[in-house]
Design an enzyme around this catalytic site. Structure first.
Site, mmCIF file in Angstrom:
data_model
loop_
_atom_site.group_PDB
_atom_site.id
_atom_site.type_symbol
_atom_site.label_atom_id
_atom_site.label_comp_id
_atom_site.label_asym_id
_atom_site.label_seq_id
_atom_site.Cartn_x
_atom_site.Cartn_y
_atom_site.Cartn_z
ATOM 1 N N HIS A 271 -48.525 -9.378 22.117
ATOM 2 C CA HIS A 271 -49.754 -8.735 21.660
ATOM 3 C C HIS A 271 -49.628 -8.222 20.223
ATOM 4 C CE1 HIS A 271 -50.615 -8.498 26.022
ATOM 5 N NE2 HIS A 271 -49.393 -7.977 26.143
ATOM 6 N N ASP A 272 -48.588 -7.428 19.973
ATOM 7 C CA ASP A 272 -48.492 -6.680 18.724
ATOM 8 C C ASP A 272 -48.155 -7.539 17.509
ATOM 9 O OD1 ASP A 272 -49.096 -4.519 20.300
ATOM 10 O OD2 ASP A 272 -47.043 -3.774 20.410
#
Length: 346
Positions: A271-272
């Site tokens: 995600h990040d």
């Protein structure tokens, strides 16, 4: 030879396995100017987050970057952390050397506010953890949304199941009150400065598989061949000659084992790092404007991010939600950049 334009960034993190790769991605990107790294509680407690950030910086021989401790608890809710997802120290099986670098004496909110005041309209904020620090900074300086160039947020779930409750994504679920403060505060900006939201709808398509780690190791010149196999004993440790690859592999293996435990496959959702890539190059993402709000009162849905796509509320859009991307292109950039960084530090 022309120089590449830089993107000044304040990065607010709850490091975290995927936050770790996001940090490596930024360190490996020549256009990223890391103005400061601010730490919040989320994946693990805030002091462990700070230690992880300092350790990664030291491991990568990064220049001196201010790392500031921020909120250690959410604004109202009791703190919840997720060591079962990220490991007891937030970095899976990795055991980074204890850093000799020290924390800034300033609070995270000071880093946000002071830098934005000094460089109005220049700094992009990247938030890959709960929004607590940014919410507190907005309370301290209500002009912050107009002082920042833009923010990119990893958080939320819209037309997608949650990963914390059936309707909520982790970063928002940890501190929904902070998310509500931020979305409200950033609601009156020009269209080209609306927050960019990287929600689960797209970030769960950013699937890191063992072959990606093998490609990273090859790009770094690490030996022997880096193999993370589904039938390995849990907790098998990397023997990579390259220290960045070795620790990253140990972190990601834990994440892959976690995803398999919850029937998502032997993979890791990154995600990040995706949000970090979008902060540097918005063209990596296709976005759609919407009005976003956060549910605070629902007994089953507290922390749910709700998007009005059609203007039913009669309120201007306050966010650009990422609705599509090219995961293969993201991983190509990640392997090229982080592989080169790892090769350079050995």
């Amino acid at each position: 030879m022309p120089t590449r334009p830089t993107t000044p960034l304040i990065v607010d993190v709850d490091t975290g396995i995927d936050d770790s790769l996001a940090l490596l991605y930024l360190l490996a990107s020549p256009e990223a100017e890391l103005v400061g790294i601010t730490c919040t509680a989320g994946n693990v407690n805030a002091r462990q987050v700070a230690s992880n950030n300092l350790a990664w910086l030291e491991l990568c021989d990064a220049p001196e970057i201010e790392v500031a401790l921020g909120a250690e608890v959410p604004i109202i809710a009791p703190l919840m952390t997720t060591e079962e997802t990220h490991g007891p120290q937030g970095i899976g099986y990795a055991e980074l050397p204890l850093p000799t670098r020290t924390l800034s004496p300033r609070h995270a909110t000071e880093v946000w506010v002071d830098n934005a005041r000094k460089r109005p309209g220049e700094i992009t904020g990247l938030i890959t953890g709960p929004l607590t620090n940014l919410a507190l900074a907005v309370k301290l300086e209500p002009e912050l949304p107009r002082l920042l160039k833009r923010i990119v947020v990893m958080g939320g779930a819209f037309n997608h199941p949650g990963n914390t409750t059936p309707t909520t994504e982790w970063n928002v679920a940890v501190d929904p009150d902070a998310a509500k403060i931020v979305f409200d505060a950033f609601s009156k900006l020009p269209d080209d400065r609306r927050p960019v939201i990287c929600a689960l709808d797209v970030t769960e398509r950013i699937e890191m598989h063992p072959h990606h780690i093998a490609s990273l190791a090859r790009a770094a010149g690490s030996t022997p061949e880096e193999v993370i196999a589904p039938d390995d004993q849990p907790g098998t440790r990397s023997r990579a000659s390259n220290r960045v690859i070795r620790h990253l592999s140990d972190a990601v293996r834990f994440y892959m084992e976690f995803h398999r435990l919850y029937d998502q496959g032997f993979l890791a959702h990154m995600h990040d790092p995706f949000a970090a890539a979008v902060a540097l190059d918005p063209n990596l993402a296709t976005t759609r404007p919407a009005t976003v709000d956060v549910e605070l009162a629902g007994s089953l849905t507290r922390g749910q991010t709700v998007a009005d796509w059609r203007g039913i509320w009669g309120r201007r859009p306050n966010a650009d939600i990422v609705v599509n991307t090219d995961p293969a292109e993201f991983f190509r950039r990640t392997i090229d950049r982080v592989g080169a960084l790892a090769r350079s530090v050995g």
